[in-house]
Scaffold this active site. Structure first.
Site, short mmCIF file in Angstrom:
data_model
loop_
_atom_site.label_atom_id
_atom_site.label_comp_id
_atom_site.label_asym_id
_atom_site.label_seq_id
_atom_site.Cartn_x
_atom_site.Cartn_y
_atom_site.Cartn_z
N ASP A 44 0.80 -1.23 0.00
CA ASP A 44 0.00 0.00 0.00
C ASP A 44 0.83 1.28 0.00
O ASP A 44 0.50 2.24 0.73
CB ASP A 44 -0.94 0.01 1.20
CG ASP A 44 -1.91 -1.14 1.22
OD1 ASP A 44 -2.01 -1.85 0.21
OD2 ASP A 44 -2.56 -1.35 2.26
N LYS A 153 -6.24 -5.01 -3.45
CA LYS A 153 -6.78 -5.75 -2.30
C LYS A 153 -7.90 -4.94 -1.66
O LYS A 153 -7.79 -3.73 -1.48
CB LYS A 153 -5.69 -6.10 -1.29
CG LYS A 153 -5.04 -4.97 -0.54
CD LYS A 153 -3.97 -5.52 0.41
CE LYS A 153 -3.27 -4.44 1.21
NZ LYS A 153 -4.14 -3.77 2.20
N CYS A 186 -2.04 -3.00 7.65
CA CYS A 186 -2.00 -3.91 6.50
C CYS A 186 -0.74 -4.75 6.43
O CYS A 186 -0.79 -5.90 5.98
CB CYS A 186 -2.17 -3.10 5.22
SG CYS A 186 -3.81 -2.33 5.09
#
EC number: 3.5.1.110
Length: 250
Positions: A44, A153, A186
């Protein structure tokens, strides 16, 4: 600050890989791996999480210290590519109508800070973490190259409802080296899920950043090295794969 003990025990998946093996200095012990069976996971690294004006910044989180993290991840990616290690980028988000986020009668629509932020500021709807928007894009400094894999995702974990597990198995990969943001959300979620699926997870501490106070980073790193995996640094990763930078050549 990394505190790696030298001359420590080396954790190995299988003794017969010793001919191709690289050894990564890490906590709680060094870990052996082969580049062909390893992936570098970039979690990310989007404007949403790493840039001023992105989602985390707008939600009140401090993103002022992400520049060194981006620089360190850039080095780790270069080292991985040079060693033949597969690089996998994740992007978290949905379509601009948030249909992919699911219905409202679920905890993931009520609790996440990103959706709370949009409810408080409806003018941000369709902009935060929306595919095709600047917020969703990877930061300029960290762009995929041919041969890299980019996976969307929908949730914190990169294993949930994605192709990650099947791709890793098809490539024969069982060691995962983690970088990205946020360590305590995450990154840790993906590493934990990988641990449950029998992957060896290593986080490069100086190539990650937390969402929240510094204690969130420390707690996540403690959890990983104590219960779920290993902790190392970018310089030790470069040393392990034989990648020379100005820092580790000095």
């Amino acid at each position: 600050m990394m505190n790696i003990v030298e001359n420590q025990t080396v954790v190995r998946r299988a003794p017969d890989n010793a001919g191709e093996e690289r050894v990564l200095a890490a906590r709680p012990e060094a870990i052996g791996f082969t580049p062909q069976q390893t992936a570098l996971i970039v979690v990310d690294m989007q404007n949403a999480y790493a840039s001023q004006g992105g989602y985390l910044d707008l939600a009140g989180f401090d993103v002022s210290a992400t520049a060194p993290v981006i620089a360190n991840i850039k080095v780790a990616i270069a080292a991985a590519r040079a060693a033949g290690i597969k690089v996998i980028f994740f992007q978290n988000g949905w379509d601009n109508q948030y249909v992919e986020a699911g219905g409202r009668a679920r905890p993931t629509s009520i609790n996440p800070m990103r959706l709370k932020t949009m409810r408080k500021r409806p003018e941000l709807m369709g902009k935060l973490l929306a595919k095709g928007d600047w917020d969703y894009d990877l930061v300029d400094e960290l762009q995929p190259q041919p041969g890299d894999i980019v996976l969307p995702k929908p949730r914190y974990s990169g294993f949930f409802n994605t192709q990650l597990d099947s791709l890793l198995r098809s490539y024969g990969i069982h060691h995962l080296v983690f970088t990205g943001i946020a360590t305590n959300v995450c990154v840790e979620s993906t590493l934990r899920d990988g641990f449950f699926l029998e992957y060896f997870g290593v986080v490069l501490e100086d190539a990650t950043h937390q969402a929240g106070p510094e204690f969130a980073q420390k707690a996540a790193i403690y959890n990983i090295e104590t219960f779920f995996g290993w902790v190392s640094s970018v310089s030790h990763f470069c040393d392990a794969v034989g990648y020379k930078t100005e820092q580790n050549a000095a």
